[in-house]
Design a protein around this motif. Structure first.
Motif, PDB file in Angstrom:
ATOM      1  N   PHE A 164       8.615  -4.126 -13.960  1.00 32.08           N
ATOM      2  CA  PHE A 164       8.533  -4.885 -12.719  1.00 32.08           C
ATOM      3  C   PHE A 164       8.498  -3.949 -11.517  1.00 32.08           C
ATOM      4  O   PHE A 164       7.721  -4.152 -10.575  1.00 32.08           O
ATOM      5  CB  PHE A 164       9.720  -5.845 -12.609  1.00 32.08           C
ATOM      6  CG  PHE A 164       9.734  -6.642 -11.335  1.00 32.08           C
ATOM      7  CD1 PHE A 164       8.827  -7.667 -11.123  1.00 32.08           C
ATOM      8  CD2 PHE A 164      10.662  -6.345 -10.333  1.00 32.08           C
ATOM      9  CE1 PHE A 164       8.837  -8.398  -9.942  1.00 32.08           C
ATOM     10  CE2 PHE A 164      10.680  -7.074  -9.154  1.00 32.08           C
ATOM     11  CZ  PHE A 164       9.769  -8.104  -8.952  1.00 32.08           C
ATOM     12  N   ASP A 165       9.318  -2.924 -11.539  1.00 39.30           N
ATOM     13  CA  ASP A 165       9.350  -1.980 -10.425  1.00 39.30           C
ATOM     14  C   ASP A 165       8.014  -1.261 -10.247  1.00 39.30           C
ATOM     15  O   ASP A 165       7.594  -0.995  -9.114  1.00 39.30           O
ATOM     16  CB  ASP A 165      10.471  -0.950 -10.624  1.00 39.30           C
ATOM     17  CG  ASP A 165      11.858  -1.566 -10.456  1.00 39.30           C
ATOM     18  OD1 ASP A 165      11.949  -2.633  -9.828  1.00 39.30           O
ATOM     19  OD2 ASP A 165      12.842  -0.981 -10.968  1.00 39.30           O
ATOM     20  N   ARG A 166       7.359  -0.934 -11.339  1.00 36.69           N
ATOM     21  CA  ARG A 166       6.049  -0.283 -11.240  1.00 36.69           C
ATOM     22  C   ARG A 166       5.021  -1.243 -10.657  1.00 36.69           C
ATOM     23  O   ARG A 166       4.140  -0.837  -9.896  1.00 36.69           O
ATOM     24  CB  ARG A 166       5.588   0.205 -12.611  1.00 36.69           C
ATOM     25  CG  ARG A 166       6.221   1.513 -13.057  1.00 36.69           C
ATOM     26  CD  ARG A 166       5.576   2.002 -14.326  1.00 36.69           C
ATOM     27  NE  ARG A 166       4.157   2.312 -14.130  1.00 36.69           N
ATOM     28  CZ  ARG A 166       3.272   2.416 -15.108  1.00 36.69           C
ATOM     29  NH1 ARG A 166       3.645   2.196 -16.377  1.00 36.69           N
ATOM     30  NH2 ARG A 166       2.007   2.719 -14.852  1.00 36.69           N
ATOM     31  N   ARG A 167       5.121  -2.519 -11.029  1.00 38.14           N
ATOM     32  CA  ARG A 167       4.204  -3.501 -10.452  1.00 38.14           C
ATOM     33  C   ARG A 167       4.430  -3.639  -8.955  1.00 38.14           C
ATOM     34  O   ARG A 167       3.480  -3.726  -8.170  1.00 38.14           O
ATOM     35  CB  ARG A 167       4.392  -4.864 -11.138  1.00 38.14           C
ATOM     36  CG  ARG A 167       3.670  -5.005 -12.471  1.00 38.14           C
ATOM     37  CD  ARG A 167       3.943  -6.365 -13.084  1.00 38.14           C
ATOM     38  NE  ARG A 167       5.032  -6.300 -14.052  1.00 38.14           N
ATOM     39  CZ  ARG A 167       5.913  -7.258 -14.269  1.00 38.14           C
ATOM     40  NH1 ARG A 167       5.855  -8.378 -13.585  1.00 38.14           N
ATOM     41  NH2 ARG A 167       6.854  -7.105 -15.178  1.00 38.14           N
ATOM     42  N   VAL A 168       5.688  -3.658  -8.550  1.00 39.88           N
ATOM     43  CA  VAL A 168       6.016  -3.747  -7.122  1.00 39.88           C
ATOM     44  C   VAL A 168       5.422  -2.559  -6.365  1.00 39.88           C
ATOM     45  O   VAL A 168       4.876  -2.709  -5.264  1.00 39.88           O
ATOM     46  CB  VAL A 168       7.548  -3.790  -6.919  1.00 39.88           C
ATOM     47  CG1 VAL A 168       7.898  -3.608  -5.437  1.00 39.88           C
ATOM     48  CG2 VAL A 168       8.123  -5.111  -7.431  1.00 39.88           C
ATOM     49  N   ALA A 169       5.503  -1.377  -6.970  1.00 40.48           N
ATOM     50  CA  ALA A 169       5.061  -0.155  -6.297  1.00 40.48           C
ATOM     51  C   ALA A 169       3.552   0.025  -6.310  1.00 40.48           C
ATOM     52  O   ALA A 169       3.019   0.815  -5.534  1.00 40.48           O
ATOM     53  CB  ALA A 169       5.729   1.061  -6.946  1.00 40.48           C
ATOM     54  N   HIS A 170       2.859  -0.705  -7.175  1.00 42.67           N
ATOM     55  CA  HIS A 170       1.412  -0.496  -7.280  1.00 42.67           C
ATOM     56  C   HIS A 170       0.704  -1.082  -6.062  1.00 42.67           C
ATOM     57  O   HIS A 170       0.932  -2.236  -5.693  1.00 42.67           O
ATOM     58  CB  HIS A 170       0.855  -1.140  -8.555  1.00 42.67           C
ATOM     59  CG  HIS A 170      -0.488  -0.631  -8.930  1.00 42.67           C
ATOM     60  ND1 HIS A 170      -1.629  -0.984  -8.243  1.00 42.67           N
ATOM     61  CD2 HIS A 170      -0.886   0.242  -9.900  1.00 42.67           C
ATOM     62  CE1 HIS A 170      -2.662  -0.373  -8.785  1.00 42.67           C
ATOM     63  NE2 HIS A 170      -2.243   0.382  -9.788  1.00 42.67           N
ATOM     64  N   PRO A 171      -0.176  -0.312  -5.415  1.00 37.57           N
ATOM     65  CA  PRO A 171      -0.824  -0.786  -4.181  1.00 37.57           C
ATOM     66  C   PRO A 171      -1.726  -1.997  -4.365  1.00 37.57           C
ATOM     67  O   PRO A 171      -2.017  -2.691  -3.388  1.00 37.57           O
ATOM     68  CB  PRO A 171      -1.620   0.438  -3.721  1.00 37.57           C
ATOM     69  CG  PRO A 171      -1.827   1.261  -4.953  1.00 37.57           C
ATOM     70  CD  PRO A 171      -0.591   1.067  -5.762  1.00 37.57           C
ATOM     71  N   CYS A 172      -2.209  -2.243  -5.581  1.00 34.04           N
ATOM     72  CA  CYS A 172      -3.058  -3.412  -5.813  1.00 34.04           C
ATOM     73  C   CYS A 172      -2.257  -4.639  -6.245  1.00 34.04           C
ATOM     74  O   CYS A 172      -2.844  -5.699  -6.502  1.00 34.04           O
ATOM     75  CB  CYS A 172      -4.122  -3.095  -6.866  1.00 34.04           C
ATOM     76  SG  CYS A 172      -5.405  -1.974  -6.265  1.00 34.04           S
ATOM     77  N   ILE A 173      -0.951  -4.506  -6.336  1.00 34.26           N
ATOM     78  CA  ILE A 173      -0.101  -5.641  -6.732  1.00 34.26           C
ATOM     79  C   ILE A 173       0.902  -5.927  -5.616  1.00 34.26           C
ATOM     80  O   ILE A 173       0.758  -6.883  -4.878  1.00 34.26           O
ATOM     81  CB  ILE A 173       0.615  -5.373  -8.074  1.00 34.26           C
ATOM     82  CG1 ILE A 173      -0.404  -5.036  -9.173  1.00 34.26           C
ATOM     83  CG2 ILE A 173       1.463  -6.591  -8.481  1.00 34.26           C
ATOM     84  CD1 ILE A 173       0.216  -4.616 -10.490  1.00 34.26           C
ATOM     85  N   GLY A 174       1.920  -5.081  -5.487  1.00 34.42           N
ATOM     86  CA  GLY A 174       2.901  -5.247  -4.428  1.00 34.42           C
ATOM     87  C   GLY A 174       3.997  -6.232  -4.771  1.00 34.42           C
ATOM     88  O   GLY A 174       3.937  -6.956  -5.768  1.00 34.42           O
ATOM     89  N   ARG A 175       5.007  -6.263  -3.919  1.00 31.58           N
ATOM     90  CA  ARG A 175       6.185  -7.093  -4.185  1.00 31.58           C
ATOM     91  C   ARG A 175       5.858  -8.583  -4.228  1.00 31.58           C
ATOM     92  O   ARG A 175       6.425  -9.323  -5.041  1.00 31.58           O
ATOM     93  CB  ARG A 175       7.249  -6.814  -3.119  1.00 31.58           C
ATOM     94  CG  ARG A 175       8.544  -7.614  -3.317  1.00 31.58           C
ATOM     95  CD  ARG A 175       9.650  -7.105  -2.427  1.00 31.58           C
ATOM     96  NE  ARG A 175       9.996  -5.731  -2.732  1.00 31.58           N
ATOM     97  CZ  ARG A 175      10.815  -5.378  -3.721  1.00 31.58           C
ATOM     98  NH1 ARG A 175      11.343  -6.309  -4.509  1.00 31.58           N
ATOM     99  NH2 ARG A 175      11.099  -4.111  -3.927  1.00 31.58           N
ATOM    100  N   ASP A 176       4.977  -9.043  -3.359  1.00 34.55           N
ATOM    101  CA  ASP A 176       4.696 -10.484  -3.287  1.00 34.55           C
ATOM    102  C   ASP A 176       4.011 -11.029  -4.532  1.00 34.55           C
ATOM    103  O   ASP A 176       4.083 -12.226  -4.807  1.00 34.55           O
ATOM    104  CB  ASP A 176       3.816 -10.784  -2.067  1.00 34.55           C
ATOM    105  CG  ASP A 176       4.585 -10.678  -0.758  1.00 34.55           C
ATOM    106  OD1 ASP A 176       5.819 -10.853  -0.789  1.00 34.55           O
ATOM    107  OD2 ASP A 176       3.962 -10.417   0.276  1.00 34.55           O
TER     108      ASP A 176
END
Length: 393
Positions: A322-334
């Motif tokens: 989940f943290d990697r998804r949050v940090a990925h510029p094409c995904i983000g926290r939202d």
């Protein structure tokens, strides 16, 4: 809906070409075959003093389960140029699948976003606009009351469109991306609270104008599942392979209700047919596939992805924490907790109707609305310029 929200937020910085708008589109909410009867024209009347020095402007607002999106554009050649845009993830439908009602916090977030949309509309004074609400307001018991509050406090009059109209507008918005040599296409629009599918069959003839592409819809379905509702049912933070398969199986049960399901499979086996996906899910997958350091609409919209490429990208995404998804510029926290539920919906569709390619669309309802409004005015202008003579003339 589409993830043109990422690009629309930047649209106000410079005027960019958005969509080639097909001409001669029919009345909103109509299609060939078993189309419903014509609905009342929901377009606003012409603004008292629309800007005319460079042609009239048009606006489309899409209030969905997850996003509030606005697009303002001006006709240009056979398409339009985007003048301004706004997008915000408001999660209006948060909790609706459990409580059946829009929550107070979600409504307040949405009201603030709609105030900003109103300000942009006041600034541009569009000649025509159409403001729509989809699944969250359709499904929630207090959806109509919320829209009445919006009208009273903000001055925006939103209409709740039915699922058929939603599917047709999405087809119109994506029509330009359907391959010319295709015998058919299956468009899917993965939303927050529902997902629309439309099977277009061109074997009996293809519309001369892509603006009439919805006339080729042979079958359609609105699934009562979207990224928000799936995340609320199964969770979207820690998604194991087992949880992901449970999501896929859940969606697959709904796909069994698709009318013409087996005939579509036969068509895919014997004719050139491709998928076309319009949603944040597929645009996110495209961004990951391309290895983008930041999301770039011009590289994503219209991208073809082969089956093996989708398989590999989904595998990478499933392996991310989940943290990697949050940090990925094409995904983000939202979107970090919603992207895998979206992938599960996409995967269920791919397994049900396996095609070799999918085309990624960073466009959808708003573009479909703009094309429909502009084309309706073009038809009206031609009719006024060349009035039909009576039989005795």
């Amino acid at each position: 809906m589409t993830d043109s929200d990422r690009s629309a937020a930047r649209a106000s910085q410079d005027e960019v070409s958005a969509i080639r708008a097909p001409s001669d589109h029919g009345q909103l909410g109509q299609a060939g075959g078993n189309a419903p009867s014509a609905q009342a024209d929901k377009r606003t009347p012409a603004a008292p003093n629309p800007r005319r020095h460079r042609g009239p402007t048009y606006a489309a607002l899409d209030l969905g389960t997850n996003n509030c999106r606005l697009l303002i554009a001006r006709p240009h050649d056979h398409g339009f140029r985007v003048l301004d845009g706004f997008t915000r993830i408001v999660r209006l439908g948060e909790g609706v699948s459990v409580t059946g009602r829009l929550g107070d916090a979600a409504m307040e977030r949405t009201m603030e976003a709609l105030r900003q949309c109103r300000n942009k509309l006041r600034e541009h004074q569009p000649a025509r606009m159409r403001l729509i609400a989809t699944e969250a307001c359709r499904a929630a018991e207090n959806g109509p009351a919320f829209l009445q509050r919006v009208k009273s406090e903000i001055g925006l009059d939103l209409e709740i469109i039915d699922r058929r109209t939603e599917a047709e507008l999405a087809v119109t918005g994506c029509a330009d991306l359907i391959e010319g040599a295709a015998a058919g296409a299956l468009m899917f629009d993965i939303g927050g609270g529902s997902s629309e599918l439309a099977w277009m069959d061109f074997r009996g003839g293809r519309p001369r104008s892509q603006g009439r592409m919805s006339a080729s819809i042979r079958s359609w379905q609105s699934l009562p599942v979207g990224v928000v509702s799936i995340a609320e049912r199964f969770g979207g933070v820690d998604v194991t392979p087992q949880v992901f398969e449970a999501m896929v199986a859940y969606v697959a049960e709904h796909l069994k209700q698709f009318r013409g399901r087996e005939k579509l499979r036969q068509m895919i086996a014997n004719h050139p047919v491709h998928l076309i996906g319009t949603s944040g899910t597929v645009t996110t997958l495209a961004g990951l596939h391309l290895g983008l350091e930041r999301y770039e609409r011009q590289k994503v919209d219209g991208l073809w992805m082969k089956r093996a490429e989708v398989d590999e990208t989904m595998k990478i995404l499933l392996g991310m924490s989940f943290d990697r998804r949050v940090a990925h510029p094409c995904i983000g926290r939202d979107r970090a907790d919603l992207v895998l539920p979206g992938c599960a919906i996409f995967e269920a569709i791919r397994r049900e109707w396996p095609t070799e390619r999918v085309r990624v669309a960073d466009r959808g309802l708003r573009e479909g609305i703009l094309i429909s409004l502009m084309d309706a005015d073009r038809v009206h202008a031609r009719a006024s310029r060349y009035p039909r003579r009576n039989a005795n003339g």
